[in-house]
Write a protein that holds these residues in place. Structure first.
Motif, PDB file in Angstrom:
ATOM      1  N   TRP A 178     122.670 -33.807 -19.296  1.00  0.00           N
ATOM      2  CA  TRP A 178     122.867 -32.483 -18.686  1.00  0.00           C
ATOM      3  C   TRP A 178     124.049 -31.800 -19.359  1.00  0.00           C
ATOM      4  CZ3 TRP A 178     123.957 -31.943 -12.690  1.00  0.00           C
ATOM      5  CH2 TRP A 178     123.952 -30.583 -12.357  1.00  0.00           C
ATOM      6  N   GLY A 179     123.736 -30.944 -20.349  1.00  0.00           N
ATOM      7  CA  GLY A 179     124.793 -30.192 -21.027  1.00  0.00           C
ATOM      8  C   GLY A 179     124.925 -28.845 -20.354  1.00  0.00           C
ATOM      9  N   THR A 180     124.912 -27.806 -21.153  1.00  0.00           N
ATOM     10  CA  THR A 180     124.972 -26.471 -20.548  1.00  0.00           C
ATOM     11  C   THR A 180     123.618 -26.120 -19.945  1.00  0.00           C
ATOM     12  OG1 THR A 180     125.478 -24.155 -20.970  1.00  0.00           O
ATOM     13  CG2 THR A 180     124.306 -25.302 -22.702  1.00  0.00           C
ATOM     14  N   TRP A 181     123.587 -25.144 -19.092  1.00  0.00           N
ATOM     15  CA  TRP A 181     122.310 -24.612 -18.581  1.00  0.00           C
ATOM     16  C   TRP A 181     121.555 -24.052 -19.783  1.00  0.00           C
ATOM     17  CZ3 TRP A 181     119.746 -19.941 -18.591  1.00  0.00           C
ATOM     18  CH2 TRP A 181     118.670 -19.839 -17.686  1.00  0.00           C
ATOM     19  N   ARG A 182     120.323 -24.445 -19.946  1.00  0.00           N
ATOM     20  CA  ARG A 182     119.564 -24.023 -21.121  1.00  0.00           C
ATOM     21  C   ARG A 182     118.298 -23.287 -20.713  1.00  0.00           C
ATOM     22  NH1 ARG A 182     119.477 -29.779 -24.011  1.00  0.00           N
ATOM     23  NH2 ARG A 182     120.644 -30.440 -22.190  1.00  0.00           N
ATOM     24  N   THR A 183     117.879 -22.357 -21.542  1.00  0.00           N
ATOM     25  CA  THR A 183     116.800 -21.449 -21.120  1.00  0.00           C
ATOM     26  C   THR A 183     115.435 -22.122 -21.040  1.00  0.00           C
ATOM     27  OG1 THR A 183     116.478 -20.704 -23.387  1.00  0.00           O
ATOM     28  CG2 THR A 183     117.940 -19.365 -21.988  1.00  0.00           C
ATOM     29  N   LEU A 184     115.168 -23.095 -21.898  1.00  0.00           N
ATOM     30  CA  LEU A 184     113.841 -23.714 -21.866  1.00  0.00           C
ATOM     31  C   LEU A 184     113.887 -25.218 -21.607  1.00  0.00           C
ATOM     32  CD1 LEU A 184     111.876 -21.854 -24.696  1.00  0.00           C
ATOM     33  CD2 LEU A 184     111.464 -21.762 -22.251  1.00  0.00           C
ATOM     34  N   TRP A 185     115.062 -25.697 -21.250  1.00  0.00           N
ATOM     35  CA  TRP A 185     115.203 -27.152 -21.029  1.00  0.00           C
ATOM     36  C   TRP A 185     114.472 -27.569 -19.761  1.00  0.00           C
ATOM     37  CZ3 TRP A 185     119.310 -30.250 -18.213  1.00  0.00           C
ATOM     38  CH2 TRP A 185     119.269 -31.606 -18.587  1.00  0.00           C
TER      39      TRP A 185
END
Ligand SMILES: O=CC(=O)O
Length: 354
Positions: free
Chosen positions: A164-171
């Motif tokens: 869980w890194g940054t909030w990602r758009t398509l993760w």
């Protein structure tokens, strides 16, 4: 080893006999003899015990199924048998039981573990446990569908293991039910109950296939009858709800997967044998379909080394669809009551027509 066997094979106390041993019981009592192949939930055991109608022995464990050779010994001469889905009830077992056996009661809705032909040939009546598990199975099917389509298992794994890194758009994007077409393979009570639960998620359309149209059930959920081909082509979510029979064995195979969309998800809460697992692995690993949620497999348990366990887009549960306390107790009670009624020569609550 001898101790282990003794612990496993317990004699159910009967109200009228006090502390007698099983051998003495057998000699003293003229009551029909019953063998129960598992320590079933308490409600069913209570019904058998309180009936005063039978003397019974049980394999006193829920963790280890009765070994086949013990089962063959323990059924000798019984009048009734209460089993679960792990026991194969075939000619060998029925021969071992002998001619006294008049009633078989399985604590399951599925009956692919029973050789119906052999049972019929011997005039043995068969009880099973449909309906009482419909809600639990439908609920679990919805849970498995959402866990698979919204990738919940992958997501918790990532959160726990540092992915869980940054909030990602398509993760970890998945597929949603809203505006989707849901296909049901084998429309019965369970298929209807699943559709009823999915409808509030704004499903656009329900379609189904079966050996023939089932208009009475279909109208409850406003489902359209289609061919198997169309079911594969149109379904965004394909829920497998059919019984395992020679006709449905591996009906979900490479031909079916080839017709499905690469964004589609298959959910199986019926029997593992309905799906060809090699073909499923191929379809999932090559992206021919998007995901699979399986509550049932071949074999069970599925070995942890099985290739399907390596796939992130395959969610596998250990056959728990009906596993709620209330449902398993209701199944146990129904199985016990079916058995007692059958032994009295009365119609069972749920009896298979052979
Ligand atoms: O799979 C469960 C059952 O057949 O009851």
């Amino acid at each position: 080893m001898a101790l282990h066997r003794l612990q496993r094979l317990a004699v159910a106390p009967l109200s009228f006999t006090g502390g007698a041993t099983s051998q003495v019981l057998r000699e003293m009592s003229t009551l029909p003899r019953v063998y129960v192949t598992r320590q079933i939930p308490p409600e069913g055991l209570r019904i058998l015990r309180d009936s005063g109608q039978v003397q019974f022995e049980l394999w006193d464990s829920d963790d280890v199924p009765v070994p086949r050779n013990e089962l063959l010994q323990n059924v000798k001469g019984v009048d009734g048998l209460l089993c679960v889905l792990t026991e194969k009830i075939d000619a060998e077992l029925l021969d071992a039981a002998g001619p006294n056996l008049k009633v078989l009661s399985t604590m399951s809705v599925g009956f692919d573990h029973l050789s119906l032909e052999e049972l019929k040939k011997r005039g043995i009546r068969v009880g099973y446990t449909p309906e009482v598990l419909t809600d639990a199975v439908a609920e679990l099917t919805v849970a498995l569908l959402l866990a698979t389509s919204r990738r919940l298992i992958e997501a918790t794994h990532e959160a726990k293991t540092g992915g869980w890194g940054t909030w990602r758009t398509l993760w970890l994007c998945g597929y949603e039910l809203a505006n989707s077409t849901v296909g049901i393979l084998g429309l019965g009570r369970i298929g209807v109950a699943i559709a009823e639960r999915l409808a509030p998620f704004k499903v656009k359309k329900f379609i189904y296939t079966d050996v023939a149209p089932r208009p009475e059930l279909a109208k409850v959920i406003n489902a359209e009858y289609v061919s198997l081909d169309e079911l594969a082509k149109q379904s965004d979510f394909l829920s497998v709800c059919c019984a395992l029979t020679p006709d449905t064995k591996e009906i979900c195979n490479k031909d079916l997967f080839a017709k499905m969309k690469n964004t589609s998800i298959i959910i199986n809460t019926s029997r593992g044998g309905v799906v060809n697992q090699e073909d499923l692995y191929e379809a999932l690993s090559t992206g021919q379909i998007a995901g699979a949620g399986l509550d049932v497999t071949v074999p069970e348990p599925l070995p942890t080394s099985h290739p399907l366990f390596t796939l992130k887009n395959c969610v596998i549960l250990p056959h728990i669809a009906s596993a709620s306390y209330s449902t398993r107790n209701a199944m146990s009670a129904l199985a016990a009551n079916n058995l007692l009624l059958g032994l009295r020569g009365q119609p069972m609550i749920k009896e298979l027509k052979l």
